[in-house]
Design an enzyme around this catalytic site. Structure first.
Site, PDB file in Angstrom:
ATOM      1  N   GLY B  13      77.595 -16.370   7.530  1.00 15.20           N
ATOM      2  CA  GLY B  13      77.158 -15.137   6.892  1.00 15.20           C
ATOM      3  C   GLY B  13      75.753 -14.800   7.336  1.00 15.20           C
ATOM      4  CB  VAL B  17      71.140 -14.422   1.483  1.00 13.41           C
ATOM      5  CG1 VAL B  17      70.688 -15.868   1.355  1.00 13.41           C
ATOM      6  CG2 VAL B  17      71.034 -13.706   0.141  1.00 13.41           C
ATOM      7  CE  LYS B 107      76.466 -14.146  -8.298  1.00 17.44           C
ATOM      8  NZ  LYS B 107      75.644 -14.081  -7.080  1.00 17.44           N
ATOM      9  N   GLY B 136      68.624 -16.999  -8.242  1.00 16.83           N
ATOM     10  CA  GLY B 136      67.815 -16.868  -7.024  1.00 16.83           C
ATOM     11  C   GLY B 136      66.915 -18.052  -6.782  1.00 16.83           C
ATOM     12  CD  GLU B 192      76.647  -5.187  -5.367  1.00 20.87           C
ATOM     13  OE1 GLU B 192      77.726  -4.993  -4.780  1.00 20.87           O
ATOM     14  OE2 GLU B 192      76.233  -6.304  -5.699  1.00 20.87           O
ATOM     15  CE  LYS B 207      73.830 -15.180 -10.955  1.00 21.55           C
ATOM     16  NZ  LYS B 207      73.055 -13.930 -11.066  1.00 21.55           N
TER      17      LYS B 207
END
Lengths: 430, 430
Positions: B13, B17, B107, B136, B192, B207
């Site tokens: 990926g 990130v 996650k 994060g 988003e 989470k």
């Protein structure tokens, strides 16, 4: 995968923290065994007063001969909660020589001579863990050493002494003066009979040295830390801070210089804006801000002292070093590869809040402003207040090197029109 | 003691990130090498769109064949920042089979099927680290897994979703309704285009599952987490909260039952007092309270998302797993030895804030109070307000099982004198 032979732990010191460590090792024995992969067993407890009855500790484990205890070859981990430089340093290095790893809560020793301990640990391939040395149970050493190991820490800014925070919080909330607030802290058990180590900033300075060393991967000793305590903070300072929308906190500040070529560590009272998260840290709590390049601003908050919180940190380290022992590995040791010089306070760039008592006549402000200009210090705001021939000027500066600021103050004192410098305080956290 | 053969890292990926991970690996190469004890080298980057120009990444490293990349036997660490269940799960387990350790920020996968990953890691003696999966850059996984390994965590209570916190903060500060605040969050890039995962609480629930599993050393899956989003929080709820000296936050709460025999995990909006440190967590920041038996209350605060903070967490894990690789050791793996059952929401003990529209006539309060009493729910305060034959009752309860509270509400709805239940919200953080 549980191993049945227990790992043996020697406990040095059995005061508030030590007795809680022993108690938790018993009550949480099953959990500790499950998390480590082997049971842990208390193999000896070195104390000064062996006669004292210690609930939950078998009398045959108690000894006054700490040196013999750490020299036993069957000890896997030594937990040092005696404090002070000697005999702690010799006991720890002896423990490493005999194959034990060490968990310590000894901030004074680590700040004074951490290098000796790190070197002994590395030489013998053992662990030295010390989460409990800074800010009690608040995880700080591990996040700095491990969580941020892939980042670049630029600043650590925090409240790392509960006693002084209790006193300043009391002054802020009640308008009390320093002595009155100290008396209350003493009465409630937040300050010791001799409060020097706390109120003069020695305790915070030791923690600043440890944090700076880990954050910047360099060696920082207690002597490198600029230190001012809170004994000269007045109710008037607190009131001035309030008028500016600030409060006063004793801050430990570790910074990387803007050019990245040096670091500084300092402890002093400072005004910080009420909107800053550290401003709302009450009573004896601790909180530390960490600013890292990629992570941004992180804050860690919690009880900074006390038997149980400190014991929690010790046990967390105990689990880690026991796991390492079983794996025949070691955790991260000293990381001082950057070898950055520690600059003096004069090089720190900060802001000042200065209250002056001046003659109430025309031209005073011009004179004062000229002195600032001559020292290259730019003024942010001035507030002037006159009454009966006396007047006061409150000046807040822009950021400037501390040496320029203190040079300015020195020159101001020499002006005929300046009757006195009522207070000087740095302004941080903006 | 620097080893010269580099450790090889495969990156899965290369979005926000991943590209930041690659960038930091380059710019911090010397620091990483010093901290690990060996250089690290990017050995391959799996992407979906190979044509896209990626600054700082050599084109020959880019591949679309992630399966081939993780099957290479020379890869030491696989960094997975693709997200989603598949192909991530298969790629990670394949990586373990071929001898790599894994750092993941996934996650959803960890909450859905962490067990499969943990088992694969353990079977092959490799590490699975995932600090970046929760909050994060805020160190949470490592403090829970390691710093508190000698303590007993009883409660984790936190704001773990930045989008919803931004929306609720906006509603609190401006009086805006949910839709208006969502529109602003979208316009500013905090939400988003399809905000479902955030606003319906799916992200926070994942989470919560991860945090509960680690905190209580048991397995908690996404399905075990009670989940309510923020889409039904109204401006009126926020106003009610203010009148009570509270605000509304979307909380993830993981608790050990009072008898210690079960745990619960839940995500829902709740009122918390303005004096609670979580109340002042603004904008898209995250903060998590951890309550442990010995450590007391700790709080961790920081940016909960974003490319740089998440990359910082990934790199911290990368350093740790690389160090473990060199030492031929592994860090703490899954710890699910307590095997505690996860109770349903009905067993959670909490408080309710209930607003009722009622007929403005005598005896209504008595009727309502009777319903509470019949369900064994004790009332803390009632506020009554009448106008033009209509009245409202605001009831705040004492702590009671959630099932009793929802039974009460159901019965209230059936009363003739109750025209409607305007809002129900839990009250936490006291």
């Amino acid at each position: 995968m549980m191993r049945t032979r227990p790992l043996k732990v020697a406990l040095l010191g059995c005061g508030v923290v030590g007795s809680e460590v022993a108690r938790l090792m018993t009550t949480h024995a099953d959990d500790l065994a499950a998390r480590i992969g082997a049971p842990v067993e208390l193999a000896g407890v070195a104390v000064r007063r062996p006669q004292k009855v210690r609930e939950g500790i078998a009398p045959e484990l108690v000894t006054t001969d700490a040196a013999a205890l750490v020299s036993r070859d069957d000890i896997d981990v030594v937990v040092e909660v005696i404090g002070g430089i000697e005999p702690a340093r010799t006991l720890i290095t002896t423990a490493f020589e005999h194959g034990a790893s060490v968990v310590s809560a000894n901030k004074a020793l680590l700040a004074e001579d951490g290098a000796t301990l790190y070197e002994a640990a590395e030489k013998h391939g053992r662990d030295l863990y010390f989460e409990a040395a800074v800010a009690g149970a608040i995880p700080l050493i591990r996040p700095l050493r491990e969580s941020l190991a892939g980042d670049k820490v630029n600043r650590v800014l925090g409240i790392v002494n509960g006693t002084t925070n209790f006193i300043l919080d009391k002054m802020e909330r009640t308008g009390a003066g320093y002595s009155e607030a100290l008396d209350e802290a003493t009465a409630l058990g937040y300050a010791e009979a001799d409060p020097t180590a706390d109120v003069e900033g020695f305790d915070a300075a030791a923690k600043a040295a440890i944090l700076a060393g880990i954050a910047f991967h360099t060696r920082v000793r207690l002597d490198d830390v600029h230190r001012e305590g809170i004994t000269e903070v007045t109710a008037a300072d607190m009131a001035s801070a309030k008028r500016m929308g600030c409060t006063v906190k004793l801050l430990a500040i570790c910074e990387r210089a803007a050019d990245g070529r040096s670091v500084t560590a300092r402890v002093h009272p400072a005004m910080i804006p009420l909107s800053h998260p550290l401003a709302s840290v009450r009573e004896a709590y601790n909180a530390v801000f960490v600013e890292a390049e990629a992570a941004g601003r992180l804050m860690f908050y919690g009880p900074g002292a006390g038997g149980s919180p400190t014991a929690s940190a010790v046990l967390g380290d105990l689990v880690a070093v026991c796991r390492n022992k079983l794996a025949q590995a070691t955790g991260p040791g000293e990381s001082a590869y950057t070898q950055l010089p520690v600059s003096h306070m004069g090089d720190v760039v900060t802001r000042y809040h200065i209250s002056l008592d001046v003659a109430d006549k025309p031209g005073v402000l011009a004179q004062v402003a000229t002195v600032f200009a001559e020292h290259g210090v730019s003024i942010d705001t001035v507030r002037q207040k006159g009454k009966d021939g006396e007047a006061s000027l409150v000046v807040v500066t822009h950021r400037a090197p501390d040496a320029a600021l203190s040079g300015t103050v020195e020159a101001l004192r020499k002006l005929d029109t300046v009757r006195g410098v009522a207070s000087i305080m740095r302004v941080e956290g903006e």
